[in-house]
Design an enzyme around this catalytic site. Structure first.
Site, PDB file in Angstrom:
ATOM      1  N   LYS A  85     -11.542   7.497   8.474  1.00 43.11           N
ATOM      2  CA  LYS A  85     -11.299   6.456   7.564  1.00 43.11           C
ATOM      3  C   LYS A  85     -12.214   5.111   7.608  1.00 43.11           C
ATOM      4  O   LYS A  85     -12.535   4.618   8.820  1.00 43.11           O
ATOM      5  CB  LYS A  85      -9.946   5.819   7.929  1.00 43.11           C
ATOM      6  CG  LYS A  85      -8.805   6.904   7.663  1.00 43.11           C
ATOM      7  CD  LYS A  85      -7.450   6.412   7.896  1.00 43.11           C
ATOM      8  CE  LYS A  85      -6.783   5.410   7.044  1.00 43.11           C
ATOM      9  NZ  LYS A  85      -5.369   5.005   7.455  1.00 43.11           N
TER      10      LYS A  85
HETATM   11  O1  G3P Z   1      -2.314   3.383   7.363  1.00 45.06           O
HETATM   12  C1  G3P Z   1      -2.681   2.246   6.368  1.00 45.06           C
HETATM   13  C2  G3P Z   1      -1.483   1.580   5.886  1.00 45.06           C
HETATM   14  O2  G3P Z   1      -0.678   2.753   5.507  1.00 45.06           O
HETATM   15  C3  G3P Z   1      -0.944   0.503   6.435  1.00 45.06           C
HETATM   16  O3  G3P Z   1       0.311   0.341   5.870  1.00 45.06           O
HETATM   17  O4  G3P Z   1       2.729  -0.773   6.409  1.00 45.06           O
HETATM   18  O5  G3P Z   1       0.487  -1.717   7.631  1.00 45.06           O
HETATM   19  O6  G3P Z   1       0.840  -1.969   5.308  1.00 45.06           O
HETATM   20  P1  G3P Z   1       1.120  -1.103   6.445  1.00 45.06           P
END
Ligand code: G3P
Length: 224
Positions: A85
């Site tokens: 990533k």
């Molecule tokens: O993996 C990246 C993304 O899913 C982050 O999610 O919940 O931290 O905004 P969140």
């Protein structure tokens, strides 16, 4: 449509991978930090649960082009089906372009606009990951951004999949399925919410009650 787990918790991964058809596991530096385990050991632990053919996505910490490339090559070599990533910063987009020349599998991440997603797809990213809930939280419309991006990718036949990320509820996932998203990565609690309905359990209990009122305990095989 792919269903990916957005967690580094091996208990959750094992549970959901055993019961559902899961197409991969995504992590990010926050997710890995939460587990408090050595990075490489955690990736190997996840690998031992899902097997070598299921993609695992892990993110670079580096921010400079040269460092990102070096770190990405290290991550990429941790196992066979590893997606690196890379956040879509200026250096990140350059790193994606370079790493694709070297055959590295890439998930472009931290995407907040369809423009960023387009540029990452153009650079050769295999997956582009827009952050639905984080967009909603800045008074944007996460579903609309993802919908635009899916449209762009499909219209111009880019060799990329949109993996929508950052969810806070199951309705956001459903809204994206309706606009043809290629893939979603969801935390375990949302995956469980997608599975569950109290009336399903109630119905099963009622079936068993009706059956046992007539036939007694046991199943259709008549075994107790
Ligand atoms: O993996 C990246 C993304 O899913 C982050 O999610 O919940 O931290 O905004 P969140």
């Amino acid at each position: 449509m792919e269903l990916i787990l957005d967690t580094g918790n091996v208990i959750e991964i094992e549970d959901l991978y055993t019961h559902l058809c899961i197409d991969g596991v995504t992590t990010n530096p926050s997710i890995v930090s939460k587990e408090g385990k050595d990075f490489e050991s955690l990736i190997k632990e996840i690998d031992s649960i899902v097997g070598r053919y299921i993609p695992i996505h892990a993110q670079v910490i580096s921010t400079k082009f040269e460092d990102m490339v070096e770190e990405a090559l290290y991550i990429s070599n941790l196992r066979e089906n590893m997606y690196v990533k890379i956040p879509v910063t200026k250096d990140g987009l350059r790193a994606i372009k370079e790493l694709k020349k070297q055959g590295v599998k890439i998930t472009a991440t931290a995407i907040f606009t369809a423009h960023q997603g387009f540029l990452a797809a153009k650079a050769g990213a295999d997956y582009v990951a827009p952050y639905v809930n984080r967009i909603d939280n800045i008074s944007g419309d996460g579903v609309s951004v993802v919908s635009d991006l899916v449209n762009i990718i499909d219209t111009y036949n880019f060799n990329s999949k949109v993996v929508a990320a950052s969810f806070k509820n199951a309705q956001q996932v459903l809204d994206l399925m309706k606009v043809g998203v290629h893939s979603v990565t969801v935390p375990a609690d949302i995956c469980k919410a997608m599975m569950a309905h109290p009336l399903t359990n109630w119905s099963v209990d009622k079936f068993i009650e009706d059956w046992s009122n007539v036939f007694g305990e046991g199943t259709t095989t008549n075994k107790k």
